[in-house]
Write a protein that holds these residues in place. Sequence first.
Motif, PDB file in Angstrom:
ATOM      1  N   TYR A 150       0.428  16.034  11.922  1.00 54.70           N
ATOM      2  CA  TYR A 150       0.200  15.227  13.117  1.00 54.70           C
ATOM      3  C   TYR A 150       0.880  13.874  12.954  1.00 54.70           C
ATOM      4  N   LYS A 151       1.104  13.218  14.080  1.00 51.59           N
ATOM      5  CA  LYS A 151       1.770  11.917  14.056  1.00 51.59           C
ATOM      6  C   LYS A 151       0.732  10.813  13.896  1.00 51.59           C
ATOM      7  N   LEU A 152       0.982   9.924  12.951  1.00 53.61           N
ATOM      8  CA  LEU A 152       0.099   8.797  12.737  1.00 53.61           C
ATOM      9  C   LEU A 152       0.316   7.733  13.810  1.00 53.61           C
ATOM     10  N   LYS A 153      -0.699   6.903  14.024  1.00 49.59           N
ATOM     11  CA  LYS A 153      -0.607   5.880  15.062  1.00 49.59           C
ATOM     12  C   LYS A 153       0.509   4.886  14.772  1.00 49.59           C
ATOM     13  N   TYR A 154       0.559   4.407  13.526  1.00 48.43           N
ATOM     14  CA  TYR A 154       1.641   3.471  13.178  1.00 48.43           C
ATOM     15  C   TYR A 154       2.244   3.751  11.806  1.00 48.43           C
ATOM     16  N   GLY A 155       1.747   4.761  11.089  1.00 47.51           N
ATOM     17  CA  GLY A 155       2.370   5.180   9.850  1.00 47.51           C
ATOM     18  C   GLY A 155       2.139   4.244   8.681  1.00 47.51           C
ATOM     19  N   HIS A 156       2.739   4.583   7.559  1.00 44.76           N
ATOM     20  CA  HIS A 156       2.645   3.791   6.328  1.00 44.76           C
ATOM     21  C   HIS A 156       4.054   3.485   5.851  1.00 44.76           C
ATOM     22  N   ARG A 157       4.395   2.209   5.775  1.00 48.32           N
ATOM     23  CA  ARG A 157       5.731   1.819   5.318  1.00 48.32           C
ATOM     24  C   ARG A 157       5.632   0.530   4.525  1.00 48.32           C
ATOM     25  N   GLY A 158       6.183   0.572   3.323  1.00 48.79           N
ATOM     26  CA  GLY A 158       6.126  -0.597   2.454  1.00 48.79           C
ATOM     27  C   GLY A 158       5.925  -0.169   1.015  1.00 48.79           C
ATOM     28  N   ILE A 159       5.772  -1.144   0.123  1.00 51.11           N
ATOM     29  CA  ILE A 159       5.669  -0.852  -1.306  1.00 51.11           C
ATOM     30  C   ILE A 159       4.333  -1.313  -1.867  1.00 51.11           C
ATOM     31  N   ASN A 160       3.317  -1.371  -1.017  1.00 52.12           N
ATOM     32  CA  ASN A 160       2.012  -1.881  -1.453  1.00 52.12           C
ATOM     33  C   ASN A 160       0.867  -1.055  -0.856  1.00 52.12           C
ATOM     34  N   GLN A 161       1.057   0.268  -0.789  1.00 50.97           N
ATOM     35  CA  GLN A 161       0.065   1.140  -0.165  1.00 50.97           C
ATOM     36  C   GLN A 161      -0.856   1.730  -1.242  1.00 50.97           C
ATOM     37  N   PRO A 162      -2.179   1.450  -1.190  1.00 51.06           N
ATOM     38  CA  PRO A 162      -3.094   1.948  -2.228  1.00 51.06           C
ATOM     39  C   PRO A 162      -3.470   3.412  -2.016  1.00 51.06           C
ATOM     40  N   VAL A 163      -3.380   4.181  -3.093  1.00 50.73           N
ATOM     41  CA  VAL A 163      -3.686   5.612  -3.072  1.00 50.73           C
ATOM     42  C   VAL A 163      -4.541   5.949  -4.285  1.00 50.73           C
ATOM     43  N   MET A 164      -5.554   6.796  -4.089  1.00 50.46           N
ATOM     44  CA  MET A 164      -6.343   7.258  -5.230  1.00 50.46           C
ATOM     45  C   MET A 164      -5.897   8.655  -5.639  1.00 50.46           C
ATOM     46  N   THR A 175      -7.617  11.941 -11.542  1.00 54.22           N
ATOM     47  CA  THR A 175      -7.857  10.987 -12.627  1.00 54.22           C
ATOM     48  C   THR A 175      -8.805   9.857 -12.238  1.00 54.22           C
ATOM     49  N   GLY A 176      -9.002   9.642 -10.936  1.00 51.28           N
ATOM     50  CA  GLY A 176      -9.797   8.521 -10.467  1.00 51.28           C
ATOM     51  C   GLY A 176      -9.031   7.216 -10.446  1.00 51.28           C
ATOM     52  N   LYS A 177      -7.759   7.267 -10.785  1.00 50.41           N
ATOM     53  CA  LYS A 177      -6.936   6.061 -10.857  1.00 50.41           C
ATOM     54  C   LYS A 177      -6.415   5.685  -9.470  1.00 50.41           C
ATOM     55  N   VAL A 178      -6.400   4.388  -9.193  1.00 49.40           N
ATOM     56  CA  VAL A 178      -5.824   3.881  -7.949  1.00 49.40           C
ATOM     57  C   VAL A 178      -4.399   3.412  -8.233  1.00 49.40           C
ATOM     58  N   GLU A 179      -3.463   3.914  -7.443  1.00 47.13           N
ATOM     59  CA  GLU A 179      -2.056   3.556  -7.603  1.00 47.13           C
ATOM     60  C   GLU A 179      -1.587   2.743  -6.403  1.00 47.13           C
ATOM     61  N   ILE A 180      -0.709   1.789  -6.645  1.00 49.00           N
ATOM     62  CA  ILE A 180      -0.025   1.093  -5.558  1.00 49.00           C
ATOM     63  C   ILE A 180       1.304   1.814  -5.374  1.00 49.00           C
ATOM     64  N   THR A 181       1.545   2.305  -4.171  1.00 52.73           N
ATOM     65  CA  THR A 181       2.665   3.217  -3.952  1.00 52.73           C
ATOM     66  C   THR A 181       3.642   2.695  -2.907  1.00 52.73           C
ATOM     67  N   ALA A 182       4.860   3.233  -2.973  1.00 47.43           N
ATOM     68  CA  ALA A 182       5.884   2.996  -1.958  1.00 47.43           C
ATOM     69  C   ALA A 182       5.814   4.134  -0.948  1.00 47.43           C
ATOM     70  N   GLN A 183       5.780   3.805   0.342  1.00 49.33           N
ATOM     71  CA  GLN A 183       5.639   4.836   1.369  1.00 49.33           C
ATOM     72  C   GLN A 183       6.554   4.566   2.552  1.00 49.33           C
ATOM     73  N   ASN A 184       6.876   5.656   3.238  1.00 51.52           N
ATOM     74  CA  ASN A 184       7.640   5.572   4.482  1.00 51.52           C
ATOM     75  C   ASN A 184       7.437   6.880   5.236  1.00 51.52           C
ATOM     76  N   HIS A 185       6.395   6.934   6.042  1.00 48.58           N
ATOM     77  CA  HIS A 185       6.179   8.161   6.814  1.00 48.58           C
ATOM     78  C   HIS A 185       5.379   7.861   8.076  1.00 48.58           C
ATOM     79  N   GLY A 186       5.659   8.655   9.110  1.00 46.30           N
ATOM     80  CA  GLY A 186       4.951   8.527  10.372  1.00 46.30           C
ATOM     81  C   GLY A 186       4.167   9.767  10.737  1.00 46.30           C
ATOM     82  N   PHE A 187       4.243  10.800   9.868  1.00 47.90           N
ATOM     83  CA  PHE A 187       3.495  12.040  10.080  1.00 47.90           C
ATOM     84  C   PHE A 187       2.654  12.312   8.835  1.00 47.90           C
ATOM     85  N   ALA A 188       1.621  13.132   8.983  1.00 47.40           N
ATOM     86  CA  ALA A 188       0.743  13.427   7.863  1.00 47.40           C
ATOM     87  C   ALA A 188       0.242  14.862   7.951  1.00 47.40           C
TER      88      ALA A 188
END
Length: 381
Positions: free
Chosen positions: A273-287, A291-304
């Motif tokens: 599906y298409k996201l409302k505004y997507g995720h773009r940048g180099i500071n997106q938090p993901v678990m 492992t339970g670890k939180v990563e700061i990730t680089a993202q660029n997507h408008g669908f999920a």
Amino acid sequence: MSDQPAVLVLEDGRTFAGEAFGAIGTTFGEAVFSTGMTGYQETLTDPSFHRQVVVLTAPHIGNTGWNDEDYESNQIWVAGLVVRDPSPRPSNWRSTVSLDERMATQGIVGISGVDTRALTRHLRERGVMRVGIFSGEAATQTGEQLLDQVLASPQMAGADLAAEVSTTQAYVVPAVGEKRFTVAAIDLGIKSMTPQRLSERGIEVHVLPYDATYADCLAVNPDGIFFSNGPGDPATADPQVAVIREALQARMPLFGICFGNQLLGRALGFGTYKLKYGHRGINQPVMDRTTGKVEITAQNHGFAVDAPLEGEVDTEFGRVRVTHVGLNDDVVEGLECLDVPAYSVQFHPEAAAGPHDSAYLFDRFVDLMARNAHSEKGIHA
């Protein structure tokens, strides 16, 4: 930088006035915002941004100019660029030209002097939408004329863009040091850093065009198959989904990122599906739920991918679980097949630009191929 006028017009009619930046003329695309504080050269040359007009939320852009080392492809792919305060001159020892000059020579229309904070808030509230940037003589048209042109431009939903950004000829990125494995990488808009990260781990990478078949992949005698990032709507990528399904049936080790994550999801029977505004940048938090670890990730997507966040799901190819979740909005950020050797993530572990928290995902691919080779050896012993 130019002193010619420019105007940005969103499809809902909101307009922003500014000055021309880059090439003079007209451009259309999907207005999206990127929250990275740095890495604009990697962003502009990322093929995943094809047909998108990128709003950079960092206010001061262009300080480090443009160099010959940080290209992620052989050209700028964004449809346009929106900045607030462009640097009047670059200040970095690697810089060869200014950002403004490089955009102008590649015909990329931009606009500066825009309140990018207000524009970003608007897109956050209303969602990404079509946009036009008009500079020079084009900016003198009436507001109605400009809006009509924006409304006549194509939408991103339903766009099949892989053919427009993929390589037309297969090529090989040799392994660094001793060769351990061979990988067939399907180029749906691949960034140059991705095969480099694989090659650093002793992998010989055969980068194949977007329309490569499973037989084309097998022709390079691979130990695994990789599906890259890329632009467009994953709902249009039926041929690539079919290749993934063949790989899953054959128990071929498979790793996908970004667009590749969405295609693996489709191959497993999930929707997108298409996201409302997507995720773009180099500071997106993901678990990483494994492992339970939180990563700061680089993202660029408008669908999920539309998959259940909890528990395991039984599919045609066995059990599947969601391994990574976006902490801002609970979007699926990773999938893992538990009964066949395949996994994917929605973000960019090659980190160009971006943090290196997720580099381990390439090591997981190496481990997956190693375990599969050991298993195959046991079967044929």
